[in-house]
Design a protein around this motif. Sequence first.
Motif, short mmCIF file in Angstrom:
data_model
loop_
_atom_site.label_atom_id
_atom_site.label_comp_id
_atom_site.label_asym_id
_atom_site.label_seq_id
_atom_site.Cartn_x
_atom_site.Cartn_y
_atom_site.Cartn_z
N ALA A 131 0.87 5.56 9.18
CA ALA A 131 0.54 6.06 7.84
C ALA A 131 0.99 5.09 6.76
CB ALA A 131 1.21 7.42 7.63
N HIS B 252 0.96 15.66 1.29
CA HIS B 252 1.08 17.12 1.15
C HIS B 252 2.14 17.51 0.12
CE1 HIS B 252 4.33 16.24 3.95
NE2 HIS B 252 4.84 17.42 3.69
N LEU B 253 2.84 16.49 -0.43
CA LEU B 253 3.83 16.76 -1.47
C LEU B 253 3.29 16.29 -2.82
CD1 LEU B 253 7.13 15.50 0.24
CD2 LEU B 253 6.18 17.81 0.27
N SER C 167 0.87 -1.16 0.00
CA SER C 167 0.00 0.00 0.00
C SER C 167 0.91 1.22 0.00
CB SER C 167 -0.88 -0.03 1.25
OG SER C 167 -1.71 1.08 1.26
N LEU D 262 9.93 5.58 -8.47
CA LEU D 262 10.95 5.81 -7.44
C LEU D 262 11.92 4.63 -7.37
CD1 LEU D 262 12.09 7.36 -4.98
CD2 LEU D 262 10.32 6.28 -3.59
N TYR E 196 12.15 13.76 -2.57
CA TYR E 196 12.42 13.57 -1.15
C TYR E 196 13.01 12.18 -0.87
CZ TYR E 196 11.82 12.89 3.82
OH TYR E 196 12.07 12.61 5.14
N PHE E 197 12.38 11.16 -1.42
CA PHE E 197 12.85 9.79 -1.13
C PHE E 197 14.21 9.52 -1.78
CE2 PHE E 197 8.58 9.15 0.40
CZ PHE E 197 8.76 8.25 1.43
N GLU F 289 7.74 15.89 -5.96
CA GLU F 289 8.38 16.22 -4.68
C GLU F 289 8.61 14.97 -3.84
OE1 GLU F 289 6.77 20.80 -3.95
OE2 GLU F 289 5.55 19.10 -3.29
N ARG G 145 4.12 4.35 5.94
CA ARG G 145 5.33 4.78 5.23
C ARG G 145 6.61 4.29 5.88
NH1 ARG G 145 2.27 9.80 4.82
NH2 ARG G 145 3.01 10.25 6.90
N MET H 29 1.96 4.51 0.54
CA MET H 29 1.53 5.70 1.26
C MET H 29 2.70 6.67 1.27
SD MET H 29 -1.54 4.96 1.93
CE MET H 29 -2.00 6.27 3.02
N LEU H 30 2.76 7.48 0.24
CA LEU H 30 3.78 8.54 0.23
C LEU H 30 3.18 9.76 0.95
CD1 LEU H 30 4.98 8.02 -3.44
CD2 LEU H 30 6.04 7.16 -1.38
N TYR H 31 3.84 10.90 0.84
CA TYR H 31 3.36 12.07 1.57
C TYR H 31 2.31 12.83 0.77
CZ TYR H 31 6.98 11.20 4.97
OH TYR H 31 7.73 10.63 5.94
#
Lengths: 239, 423
Positions: free
Chosen positions: B157, A92-93, A86, A148, A101-102, A97, B159, A88-90
């Motif tokens: 979350a 809000h980005l 699943s 990614l 980030y990663f 982005e 992650r 689940m990246l960020y």
Amino acid sequence: MSEPVVVAESLNVRFADQCVLDDVGFTVNRGEVFALLGGNGAGKSTTLKTFLGTVAPTSGSASVLGHSVTSDSDFIRSKVAYLPESVMLYGHLTGMENIEYFLSLADVKRSASDIEAALKRVALQADTWHKKLADYSKGMRQKTAIALALLRSAPVLFLDEPTSGLDPSAIDEFNQLVTALSEAGSTVFMVTHDVYGACQVAHRIGLLDQGKIVGVFERNGNELIDTEQVHTAFAKRNA
Amino acid sequence: MLFADFYREMRFLSKQRYIVLFLSAVFALSAFAVWSGLHETKLQQATIERLLEKDSVDRENVLAGQGDYGSAAYYSFHVTYSEPSSLAFAAMGQRDTFPWKHRIRMLALEGQIYETDAENPELSLFGRFDFAFIVSVLLPIFVILLLHDLRSGEKEAGRYDLLVASAKKQHKLWLSRALVITTGLALAMLVPLLVGAAITQAPLAKTVAMVLITLAHLLFWVVVTVIAGRMMLARGQNSPRIASALLGVWLLATVIVPVVSDTLINQSITGPNGGEVVLTQREAVNGAWDQPYSVTWDEFLKTHPEWADYTDMESSFDWKWYYGFQQAGDQHAAELSKAYRDTIVRKDVAAGKASLMSPAMLTQRLMSSLASTDISASLAYEQDVRDFHASLRQFYYPLLFKGGEFELEQLADMPLYQQRLSN
């Protein structure tokens, strides 16, 4: 395909009184796609987490490229790209982005054009690249995470239910991608409960049941692994 | 390398709106606390200036209308004060509960010192909303709210595994993320303090010490929160449970330990209170009117034998006798007064030891000490008042006992109060 890359030997994992992995052993060679197949609670994710270093083995050993997961996790992380089930990246980005980030987290430097090329390769529409991830569908998030993983250019890929949430055409594209990566020398270790998908892409399949490897299936020359044969064994175990 | 990690996390966290809002709120609280402290110290300074302005004028007018030294001493007041230090705005400490100004006459002193209005009785219970309050009481909550789910939040979350698998050095990820949040929190709290210190021109060394105390308390809670979060996550606890446990620790260290230690200290260290001192002195002074003169003189001459040959009185009322029994009244209450002050000191010493179990108490005490608003500073001011009052007596006694015509010029050398406590 004889250089061992991902190796588990007599691997045991216990949580309190529960035996999650029981004497698990397998070897994945360079350029090979190995799928660990099993139902819910079979121990697939625990096996993967053991290689990622987030679950410690109770006994036995697990290694990647000859480095132990318990003593050399930093090295392993630098050689492995992980695709979670699943994604689940960020939220809000934006997609771009998140990737930046990663990659920065992994200390991997890629140009904007490299990132765009990877996003094109996973068929993520260009007009969504700069949208917040919170607005992405599950399939779009999955594609972002695959991009990614590609950008990491890691010699080893750990995939957790990689086609979950993808539409059929995206699954085909993904399978082609995995095959191409394998042909280019990447080693792929995936856990899945998708019998058909595993047979389409894997060179070998290990059937995991209640923490034990109960069967191994492999391609006969260039022929794909027989889905019916695997499904029969899988269904019998999960009946 | 750590700088690159720090920069990456700073860019990442600056895009998280709730963190930016949270830190802005902390900045606003700190700025309000500093402004409120500056406002209060300005009011106190203005009050002192106003009193001083009228003090000499008032005394000159009073003295001009007197015909003898006894009346001059009786009717003239002297303002004594403890000016707020340049860092008092940050930690008002005992200035809310102990008096910082008196109008003193040459009458018995004990009553004048302890018979004061408690200006902010409610503040002795809740404490003032000053910078020290924010750092000692609220800061741990800020840290807990921002960092309790450093790892568990990512796990919940979905992650966590991806982050751990992606990070080149896992510990650097959490360290740099915690460091960015800690730095943001430190800046949000300390910038208003530094602006306040610049306005009051506080000494650099003391300002730096105040900053270091803040950082030490901040780091203590960051370490506790991060370690507890990590350990509890390893035991399968989720973010709400981690936050609850940490808030329990905060409650214990910030509320329960201070309240319990205060109760225990008050029960185990007992002594007279200020009211008893006032009553004892007042009864002694009032009783003197009904007692033979010799009782007053015997008591007075115990401490002032140099006036033994000057006790003859020309009438039934003589100012030297009047001030003699004022002095005797103070002597009568002296032991009780000393016991009262000793009790305060012993309680303060015990509170100092108890503060080693409560970082919040320790922080507040250290800040009050730096700002000269602690018990020691209050007692030092009280001693200043006693010394000044003693110098008044030393000035007036020769004029009262040796007699002679009243001459206003003789009063030109009258001692004036000067605060000795340095900022």
